[in-house]
Design a protein around this motif. Sequence first.
Motif, PDB file in Angstrom:
ATOM      1  N   GLU A  77      -0.159  -6.400 -10.218  1.00  0.00           N
ATOM      2  CA  GLU A  77       0.082  -7.823 -10.037  1.00  0.00           C
ATOM      3  C   GLU A  77      -1.254  -8.557  -9.946  1.00  0.00           C
ATOM      4  OE1 GLU A  77       2.946  -9.806  -9.442  1.00  0.00           O
ATOM      5  OE2 GLU A  77       4.015  -8.110 -10.294  1.00  0.00           O
ATOM      6  N   PRO A  78      -1.396  -9.688 -10.633  1.00  0.00           N
ATOM      7  CA  PRO A  78      -2.622 -10.465 -10.463  1.00  0.00           C
ATOM      8  C   PRO A  78      -2.679 -11.051  -9.054  1.00  0.00           C
ATOM      9  CG  PRO A  78      -1.053 -11.639 -11.830  1.00  0.00           C
ATOM     10  CD  PRO A  78      -0.476 -10.281 -11.569  1.00  0.00           C
ATOM     11  N   LEU A  79      -3.864 -11.083  -8.490  1.00  0.00           N
ATOM     12  CA  LEU A  79      -4.028 -11.580  -7.135  1.00  0.00           C
ATOM     13  C   LEU A  79      -4.552 -13.004  -7.143  1.00  0.00           C
ATOM     14  CD1 LEU A  79      -5.692  -8.473  -5.491  1.00  0.00           C
ATOM     15  CD2 LEU A  79      -3.301  -9.158  -5.379  1.00  0.00           C
ATOM     16  N   ILE A  80      -4.016 -13.818  -6.285  1.00  0.00           N
ATOM     17  CA  ILE A  80      -4.556 -15.146  -6.049  1.00  0.00           C
ATOM     18  C   ILE A  80      -4.649 -15.301  -4.538  1.00  0.00           C
ATOM     19  CG2 ILE A  80      -2.298 -16.277  -6.132  1.00  0.00           C
ATOM     20  CD1 ILE A  80      -3.839 -18.695  -7.375  1.00  0.00           C
ATOM     21  N   ALA A  81      -5.752 -15.808  -4.091  1.00  0.00           N
ATOM     22  CA  ALA A  81      -5.946 -15.979  -2.655  1.00  0.00           C
ATOM     23  C   ALA A  81      -5.203 -17.224  -2.213  1.00  0.00           C
ATOM     24  CB  ALA A  81      -7.426 -16.079  -2.332  1.00  0.00           C
ATOM     25  N   ILE A  88       0.976 -24.829  -1.034  1.00  0.00           N
ATOM     26  CA  ILE A  88       0.258 -23.590  -1.297  1.00  0.00           C
ATOM     27  C   ILE A  88      -1.142 -23.787  -0.757  1.00  0.00           C
ATOM     28  CG2 ILE A  88      -0.655 -22.043  -3.057  1.00  0.00           C
ATOM     29  CD1 ILE A  88       1.806 -22.726  -4.740  1.00  0.00           C
ATOM     30  N   LEU A  89      -1.489 -22.966   0.212  1.00  0.00           N
ATOM     31  CA  LEU A  89      -2.788 -23.052   0.855  1.00  0.00           C
ATOM     32  C   LEU A  89      -3.668 -21.905   0.393  1.00  0.00           C
ATOM     33  CD1 LEU A  89      -0.537 -24.226   2.957  1.00  0.00           C
ATOM     34  CD2 LEU A  89      -2.551 -24.520   4.350  1.00  0.00           C
ATOM     35  N   ARG A  90      -4.962 -22.180   0.258  1.00  0.00           N
ATOM     36  CA  ARG A  90      -5.883 -21.163  -0.210  1.00  0.00           C
ATOM     37  C   ARG A  90      -6.256 -20.198   0.902  1.00  0.00           C
ATOM     38  NH1 ARG A  90     -11.399 -22.921  -2.844  1.00  0.00           N
ATOM     39  NH2 ARG A  90     -11.636 -23.760  -0.761  1.00  0.00           N
ATOM     40  N   ASP A  91      -6.452 -20.705   2.114  1.00  0.00           N
ATOM     41  CA  ASP A  91      -6.867 -19.841   3.213  1.00  0.00           C
ATOM     42  C   ASP A  91      -6.408 -20.444   4.534  1.00  0.00           C
ATOM     43  OD1 ASP A  91      -8.610 -21.979   3.594  1.00  0.00           O
ATOM     44  OD2 ASP A  91     -10.298 -20.925   2.708  1.00  0.00           O
ATOM     45  N   ALA A  92      -6.766 -19.811   5.623  1.00  0.00           N
ATOM     46  CA  ALA A  92      -6.333 -20.256   6.948  1.00  0.00           C
ATOM     47  C   ALA A  92      -6.956 -21.585   7.354  1.00  0.00           C
ATOM     48  CB  ALA A  92      -6.670 -19.187   7.979  1.00  0.00           C
ATOM     49  N   ASN A  93      -7.986 -22.041   6.645  1.00  0.00           N
ATOM     50  CA  ASN A  93      -8.614 -23.323   6.963  1.00  0.00           C
ATOM     51  C   ASN A  93      -7.779 -24.510   6.497  1.00  0.00           C
ATOM     52  OD1 ASN A  93     -10.809 -22.060   8.139  1.00  0.00           O
ATOM     53  ND2 ASN A  93     -11.914 -21.941   6.199  1.00  0.00           N
ATOM     54  N   GLY A  94      -6.725 -24.259   5.737  1.00  0.00           N
ATOM     55  CA  GLY A  94      -5.809 -25.324   5.350  1.00  0.00           C
ATOM     56  C   GLY A  94      -6.151 -26.040   4.064  1.00  0.00           C
TER      57      GLY A  94
END
Length: 68
Positions: free
Chosen positions: A5-9, A28-34
């Motif tokens: 599966e391709p990964l997307i952060a 859709i959030l990229r990371d925990a920083n929002g």
Amino acid sequence: MQAREPLIAGYVKVEIRSRLPKTWGWSILRDANGVVLRHSDEPFKCAEDAWQAGQAVLRTLAISADAA
């Protein structure tokens, strides 16, 4: 060789957009920083529907990231 599966952060977050009538939306959030990559414009009547729609968009982002 097994295809992977391709990964997307990123991940899908579902939250209440309005109380009366209760509607839901996804982001859709990229990371925990929002950092928001995408969000829904349309309201959903239940959290499950919003989550499924957000997951579909996340898969689309993963496919386009893999093609780049």
